[in-house]
Design an enzyme around this catalytic site. Structure first.
Site, PDB file in Angstrom:
ATOM      1  N   GLY A   1     -11.267 -16.818 -29.603  1.00  0.00           N
ATOM      2  CA  GLY A   1     -10.417 -16.206 -30.535  1.00  0.00           C
ATOM      3  C   GLY A   1      -9.469 -17.221 -31.058  1.00  0.00           C
ATOM      4  O   GLY A   1      -8.814 -17.322 -29.977  1.00  0.00           O
ATOM      5  N   ARG A   2      -8.609 -16.146 -32.148  1.00  0.00           N
ATOM      6  CA  ARG A   2      -7.182 -17.266 -32.488  1.00  0.00           C
ATOM      7  C   ARG A   2      -5.680 -17.079 -30.635  1.00  0.00           C
ATOM      8  O   ARG A   2      -5.844 -18.096 -29.826  1.00  0.00           O
ATOM      9  CB  ARG A   2      -6.348 -16.302 -33.065  1.00  0.00           C
ATOM     10  CG  ARG A   2      -7.576 -16.957 -34.366  1.00  0.00           C
ATOM     11  CD  ARG A   2      -6.584 -16.093 -35.258  1.00  0.00           C
ATOM     12  NE  ARG A   2      -6.745 -14.737 -35.097  1.00  0.00           N
ATOM     13  CZ  ARG A   2      -6.804 -13.641 -36.357  1.00  0.00           C
ATOM     14  NH1 ARG A   2      -6.561 -13.986 -37.815  1.00  0.00           N
ATOM     15  NH2 ARG A   2      -7.234 -12.313 -36.060  1.00  0.00           N
ATOM     16  N   ILE A   3      -6.176 -15.735 -29.704  1.00  0.00           N
ATOM     17  CA  ILE A   3      -5.271 -16.748 -28.489  1.00  0.00           C
ATOM     18  C   ILE A   3      -6.060 -16.601 -27.803  1.00  0.00           C
ATOM     19  O   ILE A   3      -5.461 -17.688 -26.670  1.00  0.00           O
ATOM     20  CB  ILE A   3      -5.477 -14.575 -28.161  1.00  0.00           C
ATOM     21  CG1 ILE A   3      -4.110 -13.754 -29.292  1.00  0.00           C
ATOM     22  CG2 ILE A   3      -4.724 -14.936 -26.688  1.00  0.00           C
ATOM     23  CD1 ILE A   3      -4.445 -12.573 -28.354  1.00  0.00           C
TER      24      ILE A   3
ATOM     25  N   ILE B   1      -5.878 -10.869 -19.792  1.00  0.00           N
ATOM     26  CA  ILE B   1      -4.162 -10.624 -20.872  1.00  0.00           C
ATOM     27  C   ILE B   1      -4.690  -9.371 -21.438  1.00  0.00           C
ATOM     28  O   ILE B   1      -4.485  -9.563 -22.756  1.00  0.00           O
ATOM     29  CB  ILE B   1      -3.749 -11.302 -21.252  1.00  0.00           C
ATOM     30  CG1 ILE B   1      -4.966 -13.027 -21.928  1.00  0.00           C
ATOM     31  CG2 ILE B   1      -3.373 -12.287 -19.921  1.00  0.00           C
ATOM     32  CD1 ILE B   1      -5.638 -12.169 -22.869  1.00  0.00           C
TER      33      ILE B   1
ATOM     34  N   ARG C   1      -7.777  -6.254 -22.261  1.00  0.00           N
ATOM     35  CA  ARG C   1      -7.764  -5.015 -21.923  1.00  0.00           C
ATOM     36  C   ARG C   1      -8.853  -4.583 -20.428  1.00  0.00           C
ATOM     37  O   ARG C   1      -9.672  -5.165 -20.201  1.00  0.00           O
ATOM     38  CB  ARG C   1      -8.712  -3.869 -23.002  1.00  0.00           C
ATOM     39  CG  ARG C   1      -7.807  -3.849 -23.989  1.00  0.00           C
ATOM     40  CD  ARG C   1      -6.948  -3.163 -24.117  1.00  0.00           C
ATOM     41  NE  ARG C   1      -6.350  -3.508 -26.072  1.00  0.00           N
ATOM     42  CZ  ARG C   1      -5.107  -4.026 -26.013  1.00  0.00           C
ATOM     43  NH1 ARG C   1      -4.991  -4.503 -25.453  1.00  0.00           N
ATOM     44  NH2 ARG C   1      -5.002  -3.475 -27.390  1.00  0.00           N
TER      45      ARG C   1
ATOM     46  N   ASP D   1      -2.790  -8.198 -16.320  1.00  0.00           N
ATOM     47  CA  ASP D   1      -1.797  -8.002 -17.082  1.00  0.00           C
ATOM     48  C   ASP D   1      -1.660  -6.493 -17.658  1.00  0.00           C
ATOM     49  O   ASP D   1      -1.145  -5.504 -18.213  1.00  0.00           O
ATOM     50  CB  ASP D   1      -0.848  -8.599 -18.178  1.00  0.00           C
ATOM     51  CG  ASP D   1      -0.222  -8.509 -19.536  1.00  0.00           C
ATOM     52  OD1 ASP D   1       1.252  -7.952 -18.279  1.00  0.00           O
ATOM     53  OD2 ASP D   1       0.050  -8.162 -20.731  1.00  0.00           O
TER      54      ASP D   1
ATOM     55  N   GLU E   1      -3.581   2.557 -18.234  1.00  0.00           N
ATOM     56  CA  GLU E   1      -1.955   2.111 -18.524  1.00  0.00           C
ATOM     57  C   GLU E   1      -1.776   3.975 -18.923  1.00  0.00           C
ATOM     58  O   GLU E   1      -2.200   4.281 -19.432  1.00  0.00           O
ATOM     59  CB  GLU E   1      -2.117   1.007 -19.156  1.00  0.00           C
ATOM     60  CG  GLU E   1      -2.966   0.023 -18.941  1.00  0.00           C
ATOM     61  CD  GLU E   1      -2.838  -1.124 -20.032  1.00  0.00           C
ATOM     62  OE1 GLU E   1      -1.454  -0.903 -20.927  1.00  0.00           O
ATOM     63  OE2 GLU E   1      -3.452  -1.820 -19.178  1.00  0.00           O
TER      64      GLU E   1
ATOM     65  N   HIS F   1       1.370  -4.591 -18.415  1.00  0.00           N
ATOM     66  CA  HIS F   1       0.958  -5.164 -19.413  1.00  0.00           C
ATOM     67  C   HIS F   1       2.286  -5.472 -20.739  1.00  0.00           C
ATOM     68  O   HIS F   1       2.778  -4.657 -21.122  1.00  0.00           O
ATOM     69  CB  HIS F   1       0.699  -3.845 -20.429  1.00  0.00           C
ATOM     70  CG  HIS F   1       0.058  -4.225 -21.833  1.00  0.00           C
ATOM     71  ND1 HIS F   1      -1.436  -3.585 -21.951  1.00  0.00           N
ATOM     72  CD2 HIS F   1      -0.283  -5.507 -22.682  1.00  0.00           C
ATOM     73  CE1 HIS F   1      -1.719  -4.095 -22.919  1.00  0.00           C
ATOM     74  NE2 HIS F   1      -1.049  -4.913 -23.644  1.00  0.00           N
TER      75      HIS F   1
HETATM   76  C1  8YV Z   1       0.799  -4.662 -27.937  1.00  0.00           C
HETATM   77  C2  8YV Z   1      -1.427  -5.846 -26.852  1.00  0.00           C
HETATM   78  O1  8YV Z   1       1.845  -4.347 -26.931  1.00  0.00           O
HETATM   79  O2  8YV Z   1      -2.026  -6.617 -29.052  1.00  0.00           O
HETATM   80  C3  8YV Z   1      -2.446  -6.249 -28.149  1.00  0.00           C
HETATM   81  O3  8YV Z   1      -3.009  -4.583 -28.264  1.00  0.00           O
HETATM   82  O4  8YV Z   1      -2.156  -5.028 -26.606  1.00  0.00           O
HETATM   83  C4  8YV Z   1       0.338  -5.729 -26.902  1.00  0.00           C
HETATM   84  O5  8YV Z   1       0.490  -6.947 -27.557  1.00  0.00           O
HETATM   85  C5  8YV Z   1       0.390  -3.006 -27.765  1.00  0.00           C
HETATM   86  O6  8YV Z   1      -0.690  -2.784 -28.381  1.00  0.00           O
HETATM   87  C6  8YV Z   1       1.749  -1.596 -27.404  1.00  0.00           C
HETATM   88  O7  8YV Z   1       1.230  -2.201 -26.957  1.00  0.00           O
END
Ligand code: 8YV
Length: 311
Positions: free
Chosen positions: A152-154, A228, A230, A254, A259, A277
């Site tokens: 995707g975008r990331i 990076i 989930r 990460d 968590e 994270h």
């Molecule tokens: C955030 C993330 O730190 O954007 C997300 O989905 O996992 C992280 O950028 C998180 O949502 C905050 O807990």
């Protein structure tokens, strides 16, 4: 009069300041008795959530006038999207503003797990350079293939960076995209064709434990896993076993399944680089994410379309 908003958790400091200036905030995270607290808020139309805090159907039912859930973070796996749809509640997230930082983190984990820089630094700090000689040789990035699971975008931002490091890119998505990178039909094929398997896919039921023993077997003893996205996307106990038994070369993580709890067995691994994270955790990016979260709420209360709608 300022509109009301329920906060499921304390927000990033600058966002908290801004939201408190614009809204009357009801801090659910401070309530000793959540049920009693929510009873007094039956007229509230907005909810602000933070990452894993999410929102389930029970919370939506406790707020019958709820119109919008504004999430801090791009991932909305902790929000029950079907329940929101059914109740015609708008859900917003914070996409794009975090792409660069998350992609930087993905590359940092790739470099660190392959080149073992954290371990090499530990070696120096422990006085072993002078005592034992040069640090053992590691693995190069250049010429290797990164397989992106979830382009995707990331994922695109990671692909750009990895190419600048001399890496080749392939990918797997549920649907093939109109891009120049070679496509693999599933996660096993992608892992088989990659030196580094980069997990960027969203969390949630559709990707739960997608990276399992079969995928790690396909990645093999010379392959690296970087996550990076989930923790839920990986079968974590299986990953731990594969790292302990060196059935994959290493992992850069990460994110974790539960968590902030990380199984302590990970701490003793010399082939894993672990971060708490922090993918998007810079002042600039968190400020931009928080601004987007608040802007979505402000747009809604101004009767305008929200800026980044998920459902
Ligand atoms: C955030 C993330 O730190 O954007 C997300 O989905 O996992 C992280 O950028 C998180 O949502 C905050 O807990």
């Amino acid at each position: 009069m300022k509109p009301d908003v329920v906060l499921t958790s304390r927000l990033f400091a600058r966002t908290q300041e801004r939201i408190e200036a614009q809204f009357t905030c009801h801090r659910l995270y401070e309530a000793a008795d959540r049920g009693a607290f929510l009873k007094g808020l039956s007229g509230v139309r907005a909810l602000a959530t933070f990452g894993a805090g999410g929102a389930d159907a029970k919370l939506m039912d406790a707020l019958p006038k709820l119109e919008i859930i504004s999430n801090f973070g791009v991932g909305v796996d902790a929000i029950d999207l079907d329940a929101a749809k059914k109740r015609k509640i708008i859900v917003t997230n914070t996409p794009d503003v975090l792409n660069d930082c998350v992609a930087d983190t993905a590359m940092a984990l790739t470099v660190n797990v392959m080149r073992k820089f954290p371990q090499a630094e530990g070696y120096l700090r422990a006085g072993q350079w002078a005592a034992k000689g040069a640090y053992p040789l590691t693995a190069s990035l250049g010429g290797k293939t990164m397989g992106i699971l979830g382009l995707g975008r990331i994922g695109e931002a990671i692909a750009q960076r990895a190419q600048a490091f001399g890496m080749k890119i392939r990918y797997h998505n549920r649907n093939k995209k109109d891009v120049a990178y070679p496509y693999d039909a599933d996660a096993v094929a992608l892992a088989k064709n990659s030196d580094v398997l980069m997990i960027v896919t969203p969390g949630g039921a559709a990707t739960d434990k997608l990276v399992n023993a079969k995928v790690l077997d396909a990645l093999g003893p010379k392959g690296y896993l970087v996550n990076i996205a989930r923790g839920s996307v990986v079968d974590e106990p299986v990953l731990l076993k594969y790292l302990q038994e060196k059935r994959i070369a290493g992992a850069g993580l990460d994110v974790f399944a539960d968590e902030p709890r990380v199984p302590p067995e990970f701490f003793t691994l010399d082939n894993a680089v672990l971060l708490p994270h922090v993918g998007s955790a810079t002042v600039e990016t968190r400020t931009a994410m928080g601004n987007l979260q608040v802007d979505n709420l402000l747009a809604h209360f101004a009767g305008k379309p929200v800026l980044s709608r998920v459902v």
